[in-house]
Design a protein around this motif. Structure first.
Motif, PDB file in Angstrom:
ATOM      1  N   MET A 120      10.313   1.713  -4.117  1.00  0.00           N
ATOM      2  CA  MET A 120      10.983   0.443  -4.390  1.00  0.00           C
ATOM      3  C   MET A 120      11.375  -0.256  -3.093  1.00  0.00           C
ATOM      4  N   LYS A 121      11.831   0.528  -2.116  1.00  0.00           N
ATOM      5  CA  LYS A 121      12.189  -0.046  -0.814  1.00  0.00           C
ATOM      6  C   LYS A 121      10.991  -0.750  -0.190  1.00  0.00           C
ATOM      7  N   HIS A 122       9.830  -0.106  -0.209  1.00  0.00           N
ATOM      8  CA  HIS A 122       8.640  -0.726   0.374  1.00  0.00           C
ATOM      9  C   HIS A 122       8.162  -1.910  -0.460  1.00  0.00           C
ATOM     10  N   ALA A 123       8.299  -1.834  -1.772  1.00  0.00           N
ATOM     11  CA  ALA A 123       7.934  -2.965  -2.621  1.00  0.00           C
ATOM     12  C   ALA A 123       8.815  -4.166  -2.309  1.00  0.00           C
ATOM     13  N   ASN A 124      10.096  -3.921  -2.098  1.00  0.00           N
ATOM     14  CA  ASN A 124      11.016  -5.012  -1.758  1.00  0.00           C
ATOM     15  C   ASN A 124      10.697  -5.607  -0.390  1.00  0.00           C
ATOM     16  N   LEU A 125      10.288  -4.755   0.558  1.00  0.00           N
ATOM     17  CA  LEU A 125       9.887  -5.253   1.871  1.00  0.00           C
ATOM     18  C   LEU A 125       8.640  -6.130   1.767  1.00  0.00           C
ATOM     19  N   ALA A 126       7.726  -5.749   0.893  1.00  0.00           N
ATOM     20  CA  ALA A 126       6.523  -6.556   0.684  1.00  0.00           C
ATOM     21  C   ALA A 126       6.899  -7.921   0.104  1.00  0.00           C
ATOM     22  N   GLY A 129       0.811  -1.217   0.000  1.00  0.00           N
ATOM     23  CA  GLY A 129       0.000   0.000   0.000  1.00  0.00           C
ATOM     24  C   GLY A 129       0.838   1.257   0.000  1.00  0.00           C
ATOM     25  N   LEU A 130       1.906   1.276   0.798  1.00  0.00           N
ATOM     26  CA  LEU A 130       2.771   2.451   0.848  1.00  0.00           C
ATOM     27  C   LEU A 130       3.485   2.655  -0.487  1.00  0.00           C
ATOM     28  N   ALA A 131       3.960   1.565  -1.086  1.00  0.00           N
ATOM     29  CA  ALA A 131       4.632   1.673  -2.381  1.00  0.00           C
ATOM     30  C   ALA A 131       3.678   2.218  -3.430  1.00  0.00           C
ATOM     31  N   PHE A 132       2.450   1.737  -3.412  1.00  0.00           N
ATOM     32  CA  PHE A 132       1.461   2.208  -4.381  1.00  0.00           C
ATOM     33  C   PHE A 132       1.244   3.713  -4.247  1.00  0.00           C
ATOM     34  N   GLN A 133       1.054   4.184  -3.028  1.00  0.00           N
ATOM     35  CA  GLN A 133       0.762   5.597  -2.832  1.00  0.00           C
ATOM     36  C   GLN A 133       1.948   6.474  -3.204  1.00  0.00           C
ATOM     37  N   LEU A 134       3.156   6.021  -2.925  1.00  0.00           N
ATOM     38  CA  LEU A 134       4.339   6.793  -3.283  1.00  0.00           C
ATOM     39  C   LEU A 134       4.447   6.958  -4.803  1.00  0.00           C
ATOM     40  N   ILE A 135       4.151   5.897  -5.535  1.00  0.00           N
ATOM     41  CA  ILE A 135       4.156   6.012  -6.997  1.00  0.00           C
ATOM     42  C   ILE A 135       3.009   6.899  -7.464  1.00  0.00           C
TER      43      ILE A 135
END
Length: 302
Positions: free
Chosen positions: A262-268, A181-187
């Protein structure tokens, strides 16, 4: 704020299959065969509840923002009026509550109730933010979690709990949803500056025109402290928007926001990779799909 290119129901149904590793496989084909009908039905109910809350929040957001479009289509409040849009959102929330109560699982009920509370808290934070808070990345990320990531993270956790998974596995499911969710919003924040009205279904620069300061501007402020004065003044004056965009263009705000996404996507993705191993092909495929979704979030252009 919404995960549109990646439907929340799709995520949750994939998560259900990815976590139901202790259910013996039944006779027949299809990805749903590794779970009992009853469990799958209850998990699908969570997906439906999540989608109802999601849509209700969008209807209410459009009223609060006085939006006239939603992804390129006339918003309900613009077409039918604010009263009907609010009532439609309320109706969806009431149906979600009825479906939630039918699950008769107090821990899951508590999780979803927390989601609704977080949605209200996030919107309140956005509406009542002070000049100092608008310049805080921590404040922004907390608001973003409440408005965007809480729904999918807690719903993923609810899916795990219904499957009888351990607290550790349930937390991994939560971390996946949170970081996705965080990665989505950042993009989404990046696209508000780089996307077009046609691709986003809303006017470009929508957030800053509403006085909402997002990650790209916050990162630009770190490079150009003089931008603080512009943010403090607000963006009612179009000249301030132009000045902010000029600083943004000279900064690494867009790139740094993409890096944080990208950092949050990698954490996911790491959360999925940390789940207990399984030899079941359906489980493996679902987990691979969940990891693939983290990259779709990063590479999307709408």
């Amino acid at each position: 704020m919404e995960i549109y290119c990646i439907c929340s129901m799709q995520v949750l149904l994939l998560m259900a299959t990815a976590l139901n590793v202790h259910i013996p496989e039944s006779v027949g084909g299809g990805v749903g065969d590794i779970v009992t009908t009853e469990l799958r039905t209850r998990q699908q109910s969570i997906a439906e509840i999540t989608e109802m809350i999601h849509v209700a929040s969008l209807l209410h957001d459009d009223v609060l923002d006085d939006a006239d479009k939603r992804r390129g289509i006339g918003s309900l409040n613009a077409v039918m009026g604010n009263k009907l849009a609010v009532l439609a959102g309320d109706f969806l929330l009431s149906r979600a509550c009825v479906a939630l109560a039918a699950l008769k699982n107090t821990e899951v009920v508590s999780l979803v109730a927390t989601v609704v509370e977080n949605l209200v808290m996030g919107e309140t934070m956005q509406m009542t933010t002070s000049s100092e808070q608008r310049c805080s990345m921590d404040y922004y990320m907390q608001k973003t979690y409440y408005k965007t990531a809480s729904l999918i993270s807690n719903s993923c956790k609810a899916i795990a709990l219904l499957a009888g998974q351990t607290a550790e596995v349930a937390m991994l499911a939560f971390e996946y949803g949170k970081n996705l969710g965080l990665a989505f919003q950042l993009i989404d924040d990046v696209l508000d500056f780089t996307g077009t009205s046609a691709s986003l279904g809303k006017g470009s620069l929508s957030d800053i025109q509403q006085g909402i300061v997002t990650a790209p501007i916050l990162f630009a402020m770190e490079e150009f402290p003089q931008l603080h004065a512009i943010v403090y003044q607000g963006f009612d004056n179009p000249e301030n928007i132009e000045i902010a965009l000029e600083y943004l263009g000279k900064s690494h705000g867009i790139e740094r926001t993409k890096e944080l996404a990208m950092k949050h996507a990698n954490l996911a993705a790491a959360a999925i990779d940390s789940l207990p191993e399984s030899n079941d092909e359906n489980v493996i495929r679902s987990r691979r799909a969940l990891v693939d979704l983290t990259q779709r979030v990063i590479t999307r252009n709408k």
